[in-house]
Write a protein that holds these residues in place. Structure first.
Motif, PDB file in Angstrom:
ATOM      1  N   SER B 296      44.794   1.819  15.057  1.00 46.50           N
ATOM      2  CA  SER B 296      45.096   3.151  14.524  1.00 46.50           C
ATOM      3  C   SER B 296      46.218   3.804  15.335  1.00 46.50           C
ATOM      4  CB  SER B 296      43.837   4.018  14.538  1.00 46.50           C
ATOM      5  OG  SER B 296      43.353   4.112  15.852  1.00 46.50           O
ATOM      6  N   LEU B 297      46.438   3.309  16.546  1.00 44.29           N
ATOM      7  CA  LEU B 297      47.579   3.761  17.349  1.00 44.29           C
ATOM      8  C   LEU B 297      48.887   3.467  16.645  1.00 44.29           C
ATOM      9  CD1 LEU B 297      46.701   2.558  20.934  1.00 44.29           C
ATOM     10  CD2 LEU B 297      47.018   4.915  20.174  1.00 44.29           C
ATOM     11  N   VAL B 298      48.921   2.389  15.864  1.00 40.99           N
ATOM     12  CA  VAL B 298      50.141   2.052  15.144  1.00 40.99           C
ATOM     13  C   VAL B 298      49.904   2.240  13.652  1.00 40.99           C
ATOM     14  CG1 VAL B 298      51.228   0.571  16.833  1.00 40.99           C
ATOM     15  CG2 VAL B 298      49.482  -0.381  15.333  1.00 40.99           C
ATOM     16  N   SER B 299      49.279   3.341  13.331  1.00 40.50           N
ATOM     17  CA  SER B 299      49.189   3.847  11.966  1.00 40.50           C
ATOM     18  C   SER B 299      48.255   3.090  11.034  1.00 40.50           C
ATOM     19  CB  SER B 299      50.574   3.935  11.310  1.00 40.50           C
ATOM     20  OG  SER B 299      51.005   2.659  10.893  1.00 40.50           O
ATOM     21  N   ALA B 300      47.295   2.333  11.590  1.00 38.79           N
ATOM     22  CA  ALA B 300      46.297   1.750  10.700  1.00 38.79           C
ATOM     23  C   ALA B 300      45.332   2.855  10.291  1.00 38.79           C
ATOM     24  CB  ALA B 300      45.541   0.637  11.408  1.00 38.79           C
ATOM     25  N   PRO B 301      45.108   3.032   8.986  1.00 42.72           N
ATOM     26  CA  PRO B 301      44.197   4.094   8.557  1.00 42.72           C
ATOM     27  C   PRO B 301      42.739   3.696   8.810  1.00 42.72           C
ATOM     28  CG  PRO B 301      44.925   2.827   6.668  1.00 42.72           C
ATOM     29  CD  PRO B 301      45.634   2.258   7.855  1.00 42.72           C
ATOM     30  N   GLY B 302      41.862   4.650   8.610  1.00 40.32           N
ATOM     31  CA  GLY B 302      40.447   4.328   8.739  1.00 40.32           C
ATOM     32  C   GLY B 302      39.757   5.156   9.796  1.00 40.32           C
ATOM     33  N   LEU B 303      38.571   4.704  10.174  1.00 44.88           N
ATOM     34  CA  LEU B 303      37.761   5.457  11.128  1.00 44.88           C
ATOM     35  C   LEU B 303      38.452   5.609  12.479  1.00 44.88           C
ATOM     36  CD1 LEU B 303      34.287   3.910  10.278  1.00 44.88           C
ATOM     37  CD2 LEU B 303      34.994   6.281   9.909  1.00 44.88           C
ATOM     38  N   GLY B 304      39.266   4.605  12.841  1.00 47.12           N
ATOM     39  CA  GLY B 304      39.964   4.660  14.118  1.00 47.12           C
ATOM     40  C   GLY B 304      40.831   5.904  14.249  1.00 47.12           C
ATOM     41  N   LEU B 308      40.809   8.550  17.249  1.00 44.56           N
ATOM     42  CA  LEU B 308      42.031   8.909  17.953  1.00 44.56           C
ATOM     43  C   LEU B 308      42.224  10.424  17.960  1.00 44.56           C
ATOM     44  CD1 LEU B 308      44.074   7.043  19.244  1.00 44.56           C
ATOM     45  CD2 LEU B 308      45.530   7.331  17.242  1.00 44.56           C
ATOM     46  N   ARG B 309      41.914  11.037  16.793  1.00 47.03           N
ATOM     47  CA  ARG B 309      42.047  12.490  16.708  1.00 47.03           C
ATOM     48  C   ARG B 309      41.089  13.147  17.696  1.00 47.03           C
ATOM     49  NH1 ARG B 309      40.621  15.095  11.165  1.00 47.03           N
ATOM     50  NH2 ARG B 309      39.188  16.525  12.208  1.00 47.03           N
ATOM     51  N   GLY B 310      39.899  12.583  17.774  1.00 45.52           N
ATOM     52  CA  GLY B 310      38.923  13.112  18.721  1.00 45.52           C
ATOM     53  C   GLY B 310      39.460  13.080  20.135  1.00 45.52           C
ATOM     54  N   ILE B 311      40.150  11.994  20.481  1.00 50.47           N
ATOM     55  CA  ILE B 311      40.676  11.863  21.843  1.00 50.47           C
ATOM     56  C   ILE B 311      41.852  12.814  22.054  1.00 50.47           C
ATOM     57  CG2 ILE B 311      41.810  10.304  23.464  1.00 50.47           C
ATOM     58  CD1 ILE B 311      40.295   8.007  22.068  1.00 50.47           C
ATOM     59  N   ARG B 312      42.775  12.814  21.095  1.00 47.48           N
ATOM     60  CA  ARG B 312      44.005  13.596  21.250  1.00 47.48           C
ATOM     61  C   ARG B 312      43.719  15.096  21.320  1.00 47.48           C
ATOM     62  NH1 ARG B 312      47.289  10.891  17.034  1.00 47.48           N
ATOM     63  NH2 ARG B 312      48.312   9.129  18.050  1.00 47.48           N
ATOM     64  N   ASN B 313      42.884  15.537  20.364  1.00 48.47           N
ATOM     65  CA  ASN B 313      42.673  16.978  20.257  1.00 48.47           C
ATOM     66  C   ASN B 313      41.428  17.447  20.994  1.00 48.47           C
ATOM     67  OD1 ASN B 313      44.700  16.394  18.529  1.00 48.47           O
ATOM     68  ND2 ASN B 313      43.652  17.087  16.674  1.00 48.47           N
ATOM     69  N   LEU B 314      40.818  16.507  21.720  1.00 46.30           N
ATOM     70  CA  LEU B 314      39.569  16.833  22.401  1.00 46.30           C
ATOM     71  C   LEU B 314      38.540  17.398  21.437  1.00 46.30           C
ATOM     72  CD1 LEU B 314      40.765  18.319  25.800  1.00 46.30           C
ATOM     73  CD2 LEU B 314      39.900  16.040  25.280  1.00 46.30           C
ATOM     74  N   GLU B 315      38.514  16.810  20.204  1.00 50.08           N
ATOM     75  CA  GLU B 315      37.482  17.236  19.262  1.00 50.08           C
ATOM     76  C   GLU B 315      36.314  16.273  19.431  1.00 50.08           C
ATOM     77  OE1 GLU B 315      38.816  18.300  15.231  1.00 50.08           O
ATOM     78  OE2 GLU B 315      40.821  17.834  15.929  1.00 50.08           O
ATOM     79  N   GLY B 319      35.234  12.668  17.178  1.00 52.27           N
ATOM     80  CA  GLY B 319      35.304  11.354  17.811  1.00 52.27           C
ATOM     81  C   GLY B 319      33.956  10.659  17.804  1.00 52.27           C
ATOM     82  N   LEU B 320      32.927  11.390  18.187  1.00 49.97           N
ATOM     83  CA  LEU B 320      31.610  10.762  18.298  1.00 49.97           C
ATOM     84  C   LEU B 320      31.057  10.344  16.940  1.00 49.97           C
ATOM     85  CD1 LEU B 320      29.722  12.772  21.071  1.00 49.97           C
ATOM     86  CD2 LEU B 320      30.720  10.487  21.147  1.00 49.97           C
ATOM     87  N   VAL B 321      31.199  11.216  15.952  1.00 49.16           N
ATOM     88  CA  VAL B 321      30.648  10.886  14.637  1.00 49.16           C
ATOM     89  C   VAL B 321      31.369   9.682  14.034  1.00 49.16           C
ATOM     90  CG1 VAL B 321      30.397  11.694  12.266  1.00 49.16           C
ATOM     91  CG2 VAL B 321      29.777  13.182  14.163  1.00 49.16           C
ATOM     92  N   SER B 322      32.698   9.678  14.154  1.00 53.77           N
ATOM     93  CA  SER B 322      33.396   8.524  13.578  1.00 53.77           C
ATOM     94  C   SER B 322      33.115   7.274  14.409  1.00 53.77           C
ATOM     95  CB  SER B 322      34.896   8.791  13.476  1.00 53.77           C
ATOM     96  OG  SER B 322      35.370   9.291  14.703  1.00 53.77           O
TER      97      SER B 322
END
Ligand SMILES: Nc1ncnc2c1ncn2[C@@H]1O[C@H](COP(=O)(O)OP(=O)(O)OP(=O)(O)O)[C@@H](O)[C@H]1O
Ligand SMILES: [Mg+2]
Lengths: 349, 350
Positions: B296-304, B308-315, B319-322
């Motif tokens: 997902s770092l290189v634009s693969a869609p999906g749960l990843g 990643l959003r959870g990590i980046r935005n500290l959400e 992150g945990l649910v996905s």
């Protein structure tokens, strides 16, 4: 006999190792198996094997473990390539065959039965029996019809849809035999086919084989390390030791005249009265007229001992198919019961 | 003055050094050092280093004594140049042969997302039934998907699944033949095993780097290739192993009855190696799942992407649910493939 042998092995050598060809001169010069292993680290598998196998006969190859029996039988269909020599089947040298010819030989002329059965575990009994035909390119239907016939011939009616692992060892080997017979080949190679079975089943299987043979007259090459089995089945017996033939011939003859201590060891433990037949100890008729009874050439000596009640003075008339062929002196019979020793042959201990 | 001046003077190389001055850009460290010096006082000699602080004669250190020696920074830029130089010819070859992967990935993503959920989920359940014949698993898969759909994770989950299907398909399609070839040739096996070891031990990020150079991040084959490179290894290994482990007695029987190589391969070796090959496929699926998250770092869609959003935005919650969704997918894929493996094994018992 003017018939050419069905299979004829000529001057066959097999050496296992890195450079077998270069070892040949040493072996020709008389180096034996242990020395070759010690000095050159090559295993002498077979040396100077010359055996003729007649059509319609059972040739039994016997020897202890490691004597080269499996190696020898695998040369007949070239599962193993020889180091030098010839294997002639129906007048053609198998070793000159191209890959195609060899494949045709294996598909149509020689079938094989294995010690560990070697059935296809993912196929049903019926599919296993039909395998040789399917391999040749025949359609499923005819392969199955044929397989079914042979399965019922070996007594496996009703097991067609079982998988091999659901059968006992004896039954699995029956499938192995049905598979070999389904190939409709003249020659059947059997490498210790019954060695993995327990004694009773083993006797059953030997009887089955003899019964089938009476009707099918295949050329069978049978390997065993069991002398009783060899004597029961063999028309021609070949005894191997360390890769060479110690003695070969009619089994009764070998039993009465062993030419090597190795064979004496082998034959010393068996029940000779049950194995030896009248024909092996009888002598030609010489005008005698008094007989205690009439026996058949193929009766075994045990039966005669019973008939005579242990009296060694009697003579018996020997008949074959109703005609008189010889006389059996009980004295000769008793003498034959003692294993001959090559050192003091003929003396009675 | 630098530490290794004496070396070059001893070797009589000062002339060569000054003649071949490299005027590569300064390193960041040099720039910082320079501005620092300017701030304090300029022109001062560097203080003599004590014996204990003698630096290792590295490229950078030698360069300080002799300008002709390249710095590490130059070295990495050569690697980059080299890579750029081979990139275009390589692309000419690689682009067409990897294009089907892009199509397959995009097509499958499109398909899974276009067909409505009330068709996709039953279809998946039917697939599970044919693979496993297990009611329990069907219920488990159904509940899992319902749950993910209920918490609005259906789309990313189905995207991840779609990518896994395609990549596993390609891995099997490539891996089984390679495994078969390896099982037939000891030479090839000797050559291939270290390569496989490398593919498996390389940190996954590392082979994302050359791939990013070769393909643009907008192409789906970029992550497709990354996933396949990583996940193909177990299929290859276990196909090779499985075929080599086929009972030699059975192989001998096949030879004795005159089977051709092809008859032997399809009629004996592959069926008997099947339990091992399927175990490889199971591992391949699990590794695709692991890699699709990283990809997902290189634009693969999906749960990843959500992780990643959870990590980046500290959400944390996202992150945990996905992450939990990924675990659920993993368990589900593992159970289903293991169960179908078990079905194969039944007829193979010896
Ligand atoms: N591939 C091989 N490489 C080296 N030596 C071998 C090989 N195959 C067989 N041999 C050797 O050849 C000899 C004969 O082996 P073979 O398998 O023919 O014996 P056997 O008479 O069939 O014995 P068994 O009754 O145990 O089956 C043995 O000494 C064995 O070690
Ligand atoms: Mg053997």
């Amino acid at each position: 006999m003017t018939n050419d042998p069905k299979i004829s092995i000529r001057k066959l050598y097999k050496i296992f190792g890195a450079d077998p060809k270069s070892m040949l001169p040493h072996v020709h010069a008389g180096m034996g198996k242990p020395e070759l292993l010690d000095s050159y680290n090559h295993v002498l598998g077979l040396q100077d094997i010359n055996v003729d196998m007649q059509a319609g006969e059972i040739t039994v190859i016997m020897g202890l473990s490691g004597s080269g029996k499996s190696t020898l039988i695998r040369h007949l269909n070239r599962l193993i390539e020889p180091t030098s020599g010839e294997v002639i089947v129906d007048g053609e040298n198998v070793l000159d065959y191209t890959e195609d010819q060899l494949r045709r030989l294996r598909r149509e002329k020689m079938s094989m039965v294995f010690q560990k059965f070697a059935l296809l575990p993912h196929r049903t009994v019926l599919q296993n029996a039909g395998m040789p035909r399917r391999v040749r390119g025949e359609d499923e239907g005819s392969a199955e019809t044929n397989g079914r016939t042979w399965l019922s011939r070996v007594g496996l009616d009703g097991y067609e849809d079982h998988y091999p692992h659901q059968l006992s060892g004896g039954m699995q080997q029956r499938v192995g035999i049905a598979r070999a017979l389904a190939a409709a080949s003249d020659i059947m190679l059997m490498d210790e086919a019954f060695s993995a079975l327990d004694p009773l089943i083993r006797t059953d299987m030997q009887d089955l084989l003899l019964e089938l043979q009476k009707e099918l007259h295949k050329t069978i090459v049978f390997i065993t390390h069991d002398l009783d089995e060899a004597l029961k089945l063999a028309d021609h017996l070949v005894i191997l030791k360390d890769g060479f033939v110690v003695q070969q011939g009619e089994p009764q003859d070998i039993l009465l005249n062993p030419n090597d201590p190795y064979i004496e060891d082998f034959v010393s433990d068996i029940n000779r009265a049950r194995v030896l037949r009248v024909r092996s100890v009888m002598s030609p008729l010489n005008g005698e007229t008094e007989f205690a009874g009439v026996v058949d050439v193929n009766d075994n000596l045990e039966k005669l001992i019973q008939m005579s009640g242990g009296d060694t003075t009697h003579n018996f008339k020997v008949q074959q198919d109703g005609t008189d062929v010889g006389i059996l002196h009980m004295k000769a019979l008793v003498r034959a019961l003692v294993p001959a020793q090559s050192s003091d042959r003929g003396s009675i201990r | 003055m630098a530490t290794y001046d004496w070396l070059f003077s001893a070797l009589g190389l000062q002339d060569w050094c000054s003649e071949n001055k490299t005027d590569a850009p300064m390193t960041m460290a040099q720039l910082l050092a320079r501005s620092g010096q300017k701030g304090a006082e300029s022109g001062a000699e560097a203080p003599a280093v004590s014996f204990w602080d003698t630096p290792f004669p590295s490229l950078d250190e030698l360069n300080r004594s002799c300008d002709a020696v390249a710095r590490t920074r130059d070295m990495t830029s050569w690697v980059e140049q080299l890579f750029l130089a081979v990139k275009n010819p390589l692309k000419v070859v690689l682009d067409p042969i990897t294009q089907p992967l892009s199509w397959a990935l995009d097509g499958s993503l499109w398909l899974f997302q276009t067909v409505p959920w009330f068709v996709v989920i039953p279809l998946l359940l039917i697939g599970v039934w044919f693979a496993t014949r297990s009611i329990g698993l069907i219920v488990f898969v159904a509940v899992s998907f319902m749950f993910m759909a209920f918490i609005d994770h259906y789309v990313p989950a189905i995207q991840t699944l779609s990518i896994i299907f395609v990549c596993t398909g390609f891995s099997v399609f490539l891996g089984v033949p390679i495994g078969i070839l390896m099982s037939r040739s000891n030479a090839l096996q000797r050559f291939a095993l270290p390569v496989l070891d490398m593919l498996q031990t390389l940190p996954t990020f590392v082979y994302l780097i050359p791939l990013i150079f070769l393909f643009s991040v907008t192409e789906s084959k970029l992550y497709g290739i990354a996933i396949i490179l990583y996940a193909v290894v177990p299929v290859i290994r276990l196909t090779d192993l499985g075929i080599r482990l086929v009972d030699q007695d059975v192989i001998e029987a096949a030879d004795a009855y005159g089977m051709t190589d092809r008859q032997k391969l399809w009629g004996v070796q592959i069926p008997l190696a099947m339990p091992n090959i399927m175990a490889g496929v199971n591992q391949t699926i699990m590794m695709s799942l692991a890699m699709v998250v990283i990809a997902s770092l290189v634009s693969a869609p999906g749960l990843g992407v959500l992780v990643l959003r959870g990590i980046r935005n500290l959400e944390l919650g996202v992150g945990l649910v996905s992450g939990f969704g990924i675990v659920l997918l993993a368990i589900l894929l593992d159970r289903v493939t293991k169960a179908s493996l078990g079905r194969i094994n039944v007829t193979h018992k010896r």
